[in-house]
Every structure is written in structure tokens, then in C-alpha cells.
Scaffold this active site. Structure first.
Site, PDB file in Angstrom:
ATOM      1  CD  GLU A  41     -13.398  34.056  44.499  1.00 61.15           C
ATOM      2  OE1 GLU A  41     -12.949  33.387  45.444  1.00 61.15           O
ATOM      3  OE2 GLU A  41     -13.233  35.286  44.404  1.00 61.15           O
ATOM      4  CE1 TYR A 124     -14.878  33.247  49.643  1.00 61.54           C
ATOM      5  CE2 TYR A 124     -14.323  31.681  47.894  1.00 61.54           C
ATOM      6  CZ  TYR A 124     -14.157  32.910  48.500  1.00 61.54           C
ATOM      7  OH  TYR A 124     -13.298  33.813  47.963  1.00 61.54           O
ATOM      8  CG  ASP A 142     -12.048  33.689  51.950  1.00 59.13           C
ATOM      9  OD1 ASP A 142     -12.281  34.563  52.825  1.00 59.13           O
ATOM     10  OD2 ASP A 142     -11.206  33.858  51.047  1.00 59.13           O
TER      11      ASP A 142
END
Ligand code: SF4
Length: 350
Positions: A41, A124, A142
Site C-alpha cells: 500500500e 487510507y 484512495d
């Protein structure tokens, strides 16, 4: 329709079924280990999937867990990150790993507030790791997910609008399907990445939730999401030097903090120097250079500014110069991490 009135519960099953049938086989989807999910991520922020894959594989091979990442020397970490850009991400990745090791014995916490308090982790990333690795009903909104939500609801809010993203997260939190939280998060991301594409190019014919889409119904899918007006990015002239001495090339360390802080660079000066000014600048550095040869101009775009670069190469008769390190090719390719802006000139070496 106000985005709060969208029937979010109706998209859950179609999205999950579509994701089960169409998910791309990406390396970070092989297992839902928190470390793997978290590294992917962070790497994927601002960077394309195809670019990330080889970096991710190499990173995981060399640094397979929080302990390895916490202990790796910074130079090696930055070398593994070289070319991905946004180097502060790599440093905060390491800070986070060190905190996970010192505070949680090397195990990623599964409490939202504890995760959110870790260095470099925002809403996020916390949502992504908690839903994918721990199966918690925590949304991860996102840019991809915000674009999907914007078109589904037909909102006039910009996709980057923080209040819109917070409302979207709140609505999604209420419909997370027990036992399938990770798949639901990823199905939304995947839809934005491969079907509900940006820049007015959504593939609505392949969309599993087209029946609920306000933008498709109104024919506004190409114009949504609305964008906030972008601030213009200032451009600065920079003169970059590729100085060789025998087999070596001159590099130096940038001052800590600020743009590319603490990273290696080719020697460079502010402004667009002509040959005489360039020679004078090198002399002020204590470098006795032979004839200067012009290299092609290059441009590098950072988040908030860009460089318009002029380049010179020169042979030097002795490896000297204030603050310079003379690096052989194997160091340049093996241990020294040189940001992409300077790679545009380093490619002329050796
Ligand atoms: Fe996006 Fe088109 Fe699907 Fe609407 S129908 S969510 S615009 S791909």
C-alpha cells in the site's frame, strides 16, 4: 441525488462476485500478511502497479518482515527504493517498522487507533491494512475509490475533497460484508483501477455496478469526478554536472531535510549556467575540469515543482573537490541511490 442517499448496500454483492472472477493476480494478493499488505500500500501511493511489482518482489526478498526493515541501513533501504520517488515514504516505512518492533514486538497492531498512530499511516492505509489483513470493516478511500464513488453517486464534490471522502468512508463502513471485508476493499480499488478509469475513460460496459451508477444514468461519467483547479507548479533552472575521473564519477550527499534531503546527487548548481559560469562554479568547488561538453537538456517533475536541467560532462585530472565522493560504476549501480532526476544524466556514465 446527494451522495449520502446512494444505496451502497446494493453494490456489495455484485462487486464481490465480479472481484472473485476478475481480480488481477498481483504479488501482494498472494497472502494477507499485514507486513506484505502494508508495504504494497505504501509503494502503490503515487506509483503505478506495473512499476511497483519488481520493486515489491525485490524488497520482500531482502526485507521479509518488520524486524529486517527496522534494522536495514538507510543507504541500502534507499537503494531498494531508488526510482520509486517520494523517498520520504521509504524513511517513514522504516520508522513505522521500528515502532512496530519496539512497541508491538514486531506484530502489526489490529486496533484502528493504534494503527493510525504509527508513523506514515493515514486513514487510507489504516483502512487498507485493517480490512485486507485483519478482516475489519474499515474502508480505504484512495483516489481510485473516490473516483468510483463520485461517479456512482453523481456528486459535484471534487474527488479530492476531504469531506466527500469522509462521507464515502462512513457510508461504506455501514455496508462492509462480514467475512469478506478484505475482498470488498480490494474490489472497490480494482474497479477504479481497471474499469472505472480516470480521465473520462470509464469502461461502463464492463462494470458490475452500472445499474446503480448516477453518472452513467445522466451521461456525466466522462466529466466526473470534478477536479479542483490545480495550482501551477513552479519551474526552476538547474545545471547538473557529470564529472568523471578515470573510472569514477563525482557524487555528493544532499543536505538533510527539504527536497531529496540526505540523498545522493550529481553535483549541481542553481540556475542555467553557460560554459564560463559552469567552469567558474566547478573551480569554486575545487574541481579542475577539462573541456566541458554540453549534455541534452532534461526536465524532472516533482510533486510541487519541476526542474529544467542543463547538463555538462567533463573529465577531471584528479579526484578532488569539496564534499565530493568519486564513485566507481559498481557503487553507482550497487550501493548509491541516485534519484531519478540525476539518473537522467548518470545514464551517460561510464
Ligand atoms: Fe464507473 Fe461507468 Fe461503472 Fe459508473 S458505470 S461506476 S462510470 S465504470
Amino acid at each position: 441525488m446527494a451522495d449520502g442517499e446512494f444505496p451502497w448496500e446494493k453494490i456489495v454483492r455484485p462487486l464481490l462476485d465480479w472481484y472473485a472472477a476478475h481480480a488481477r493476480a498481483l504479488p501482494w494478493r498472494r497472502d494477507a500478511d499485514p507486513y506484505r499488505v502494508w508495504v504494497s500500500e505504501i509503494m502503490l501511493q503515487q506509483t503505478r502497479v506495473e512499476t511497483v511489482i519488481p520493486y515489491y518482489e525485490r524488497f520482500l526478498r531482502e526485507l521479509p518482515d518488520f524486524a529486517a526493515l527496522a534494522e536495514v541501513p538507510e543507504d541500502r533501504l534507499l537503494k531498494l527504493w531508488e526510482g520509486l520517488g517520494y523517498y520520504s515514504r521509504a524513511r517513514s516505512l522504516q520508522k513505522c517498522a521500528q515502532t512496530v518492533c519496539s512497541r508491538y514486538g514486531g506484530r502489526f497492531p489490529d486496533d484502528y487507533d493504534e494503527v493510525r498512530a504509527l508513523p506514515g499511516i493515514g486513514d487510507y492505509t489504516a483502512g487498507a491494512v485493517l480490512s485486507i489483513a485483519f478482516g475489519r470493516p474499515e474502508p480505504a478511500v484512495d483516489g481510485n475509490v473516490a473516483r468510483v464513488a463520485s461517479r456512482l453517486t453523481g456528486t459535484r464534490a471534487a474527488a479530492s475533497d476531504a469531506a466527500f471522502r469522509a462521507r464515502t468512508a462512513e457510508s461504506l463502513r455501514g455496508v462492509y460484508p462480514a467475512g469478506e471485508c478484505g475482498a470488498f476493499t480490494q474490489s472497490l480499488m480494482e474497479l477504479g483501477a481497471v474499469v472505472c478509469l480516470p480521465n473520462g475513460r470509464p469502461r461502463c460496459g464492463a462494470c458490475p455496478v452500472a445499474a446503480f451508477c448516477a453518472a452513467l444514468r445522466c451521461g456525466t461519467q466522462a466529466e466526473l469526478p470534478l477536479r479542483k483547479k490545480k495550482k501551477s507548479r513552479p519551474a526552476f533552472d538547474r545545471t547538473v554536472f557529470l564529472l568523471r575521473c578515470g573510472d569514477c564519477v563525482a557524487v555528493r550527499r544532499r543536505a538533510p531535510g527539504g527536497l531529496l534531503g540526505g540523498l545522493w546527487e550529481l553535483p549541481n548548481a542553481e540556475g542555467k549556467l553557460n560554459e564560463a559560469e559552469a567552469s567558474a562554479w566547478l573551480a569554486s568547488l575545487g574541481v579542475r575540469a577539462g573541456e566541458l561538453r554540453a549534455l541534452p537538456p532534461a526536465r524532472h517533475v516533482f510533486t510541487h515543482l519541476e526542474w529544467a536541467m542543463t547538463g555538462f560532462s567533463a573529465e577531471c585530472c584528479a579526484p578532488e573537490g569539496e564534499g565530493l565522493r568519486w564513485a566507481p560504476p559498481e557503487e553507482l549501480s550497487g550501493t548509491i541511490s541516485l534519484p531519478s532526476a540525476f539518473r537522467k544524466y548518470a545514464r551517460f556514465f561510464p
